[in-house]
Design a protein around this motif. Structure first.
Motif, PDB file in Angstrom:
ATOM      1  N   TYR A   1     -13.676  26.880  -8.882  1.00  0.00           N
ATOM      2  CA  TYR A   1     -14.648  27.589  -9.722  1.00  0.00           C
ATOM      3  C   TYR A   1     -13.927  28.450 -10.751  1.00  0.00           C
ATOM      4  CZ  TYR A   1     -18.498  30.487 -11.265  1.00  0.00           C
ATOM      5  OH  TYR A   1     -19.429  31.123 -12.053  1.00  0.00           O
TER       6      TYR A   1
ATOM      7  N   ALA B   1     -12.692  33.683 -14.260  1.00  0.00           N
ATOM      8  CA  ALA B   1     -11.677  32.992 -15.052  1.00  0.00           C
ATOM      9  C   ALA B   1     -10.352  33.733 -15.046  1.00  0.00           C
ATOM     10  CB  ALA B   1     -12.160  32.826 -16.496  1.00  0.00           C
TER      11      ALA B   1
ATOM     12  N   GLY C   1     -24.305  25.357 -14.476  1.00  0.00           N
ATOM     13  CA  GLY C   1     -23.147  25.398 -13.599  1.00  0.00           C
ATOM     14  C   GLY C   1     -23.574  25.628 -12.166  1.00  0.00           C
TER      15      GLY C   1
ATOM     16  N   HIS D   1     -18.751  21.854 -15.399  1.00  0.00           N
ATOM     17  CA  HIS D   1     -18.149  23.040 -16.015  1.00  0.00           C
ATOM     18  C   HIS D   1     -17.199  22.716 -17.150  1.00  0.00           C
ATOM     19  CE1 HIS D   1     -18.798  25.823 -12.269  1.00  0.00           C
ATOM     20  NE2 HIS D   1     -19.909  25.269 -12.711  1.00  0.00           N
TER      21      HIS D   1
ATOM     22  N   CYS E   1     -18.297  36.078 -20.321  1.00  0.00           N
ATOM     23  CA  CYS E   1     -17.655  36.226 -19.012  1.00  0.00           C
ATOM     24  C   CYS E   1     -18.250  37.388 -18.224  1.00  0.00           C
ATOM     25  CB  CYS E   1     -16.156  36.447 -19.195  1.00  0.00           C
ATOM     26  SG  CYS E   1     -15.307  35.126 -20.075  1.00  0.00           S
TER      27      CYS E   1
ATOM     28  N   THR F   1     -25.071  29.358 -13.983  1.00  0.00           N
ATOM     29  CA  THR F   1     -23.813  30.013 -13.747  1.00  0.00           C
ATOM     30  C   THR F   1     -24.029  31.518 -13.645  1.00  0.00           C
ATOM     31  OG1 THR F   1     -22.743  28.310 -15.058  1.00  0.00           O
ATOM     32  CG2 THR F   1     -21.491  30.307 -14.650  1.00  0.00           C
TER      33      THR F   1
ATOM     34  N   ALA G   1     -18.904  31.486 -19.127  1.00  0.00           N
ATOM     35  CA  ALA G   1     -17.776  31.401 -18.197  1.00  0.00           C
ATOM     36  C   ALA G   1     -17.990  32.447 -17.101  1.00  0.00           C
ATOM     37  CB  ALA G   1     -16.460  31.596 -18.939  1.00  0.00           C
ATOM     38  N   SER G   2     -16.993  33.267 -16.822  1.00  0.00           N
ATOM     39  CA  SER G   2     -17.086  34.221 -15.727  1.00  0.00           C
ATOM     40  C   SER G   2     -15.832  35.081 -15.709  1.00  0.00           C
ATOM     41  CB  SER G   2     -17.204  33.473 -14.396  1.00  0.00           C
ATOM     42  OG  SER G   2     -17.045  34.342 -13.295  1.00  0.00           O
TER      43      SER G   2
ATOM     44  N   VAL H   1     -12.824  26.982 -19.476  1.00  0.00           N
ATOM     45  CA  VAL H   1     -13.881  27.257 -20.465  1.00  0.00           C
ATOM     46  C   VAL H   1     -13.420  28.331 -21.438  1.00  0.00           C
ATOM     47  CG1 VAL H   1     -16.207  28.185 -20.785  1.00  0.00           C
ATOM     48  CG2 VAL H   1     -15.783  26.502 -18.981  1.00  0.00           C
TER      49      VAL H   1
ATOM     50  N   SER I   1     -12.028  26.319 -13.300  1.00  0.00           N
ATOM     51  CA  SER I   1     -12.882  25.676 -14.299  1.00  0.00           C
ATOM     52  C   SER I   1     -13.353  26.682 -15.342  1.00  0.00           C
ATOM     53  CB  SER I   1     -14.074  24.999 -13.623  1.00  0.00           C
ATOM     54  OG  SER I   1     -14.967  25.942 -13.058  1.00  0.00           O
ATOM     55  N   LYS I   2     -13.635  27.913 -14.919  1.00  0.00           N
ATOM     56  CA  LYS I   2     -14.063  28.925 -15.871  1.00  0.00           C
ATOM     57  C   LYS I   2     -12.904  29.400 -16.745  1.00  0.00           C
ATOM     58  CE  LYS I   2     -18.342  28.817 -14.785  1.00  0.00           C
ATOM     59  NZ  LYS I   2     -19.318  28.246 -15.737  1.00  0.00           N
TER      60      LYS I   2
END
Length: 268
Positions: free
Chosen positions: A148, A141, A88, A110, A177, A265, A137-138, A155, A151-152
């Protein structure tokens, strides 16, 4: 011996996954764009842990790169038991100042790549009734942060839905995440990080350890640090934009400049 395929495997979270999985005795398929770094990483892991480490040079911002990894994941003679979708990148600047081509490239890496590679993996895994997928992911999210974060968020939602649909088939899926992780991510994107408090930074190896524990426990979403769990819990009690302010300031600091796809990522 089982085999794991890791995308974005030459730095950051991807490299941490590769190190941990090699130490645990898994053979590896390492995917990234930089052939030299891939070969160096594979040789080091082979020499240190005695595992087989194959390399697959692929740019997941293009159809050819995605297709090459799909083909490897669908190889029934050499099955992949664990897929880590980690590749990512980040973009500096705020919507709508980021060039549209860069936004679309991000969605390709992503979202489309994650969808296609996950599907290629689980079709084979379902036949064998075993396997796992970790989609990195992150915490972004869960807060508003442009393309960004969006998109997460995709995911996370996709992974949770896929995990539900695959229940009972012996295949586990989990969205990992993390928050801000000390990797090359921000440097590659030339993002400023001085506004990020020191306590918010995480170690990539610890993120991976926590994520693999959560995968083994059957969790579909892993937030691998109690500080971020508390922060996200508190975010439910404050205006939705408050938590996103920190990451937004970091992303805007030096204005719009793109980072080419394929960096690892980071999470935040």
């Amino acid at each position: 011996m089982t085999t794991a395929l890791v995308t974005g495997a030459t730095a950051g979270i991807g490299a941490a996954f590769a190190r941990r999985l090699a130490r645990d005795g898994h053979n590896l398929v390492l995917v990234a764009r930089d052939a030299q770094r891939l070969r160096s990483t594979a040789a080091e892991l082979h020499d240190r842990h005695g595992i087989e480490a194959a390399v697959l040079v692929a740019d997941l911002a293009g159809d050819a790169g995605i297709a090459a990894v799909e083909e490897r994941l669908g190889d029934r003679r050499h099955p992949v038991d664990l897929l880590v979708n980690n590749a990512g990148f980040g973009l500096k600047g705020s919507y709508p100042d980021v060039p549209m081509d860069d936004e679309l490239r991000m969605l390709k890496v992503h979202c489309e790549a994650v969808l296609r590679l996950t599907t290629a993996a689980v079709v084979s895994m379902r036949e064998r009734r075993r396997g796992g997928v970790v989609n990195v992911a992150s915490v972004a999210a869960f807060v508003p942060r442009g393309t960004y974060g969006a998109s997460k968020a995709w995911v996370v939602q996709f992974t949770q839905g896929a995990a539900r649909d695959m229940a009972g088939n012996g295949v586990r899926l989990m969205a990992l995440c993390p928050g801000f992780v000390r990797t090359e991510f921000h440097e590659r994107a030339r993002m400023g990080t001085k506004s990020i408090p020191e306590w918010m930074w995480l170690d990539a190896d610890k993120v991976v350890d926590a994520g693999l524990r959560d995968l083994a426990r059957g969790r579909t979403v892993s937030i691998p640090d109690p500080r971020y769990k508390a922060l996200l819990g508190a975010a439910k009690l404050v205006p939705r934009g408050a938590l996103g302010g920190i990451t937004s300031r970091a992303g805007r600091k030096y204005g719009p400049r793109r980072e080419a796809p394929g960096a690892d990522t980071p999470g935040g």
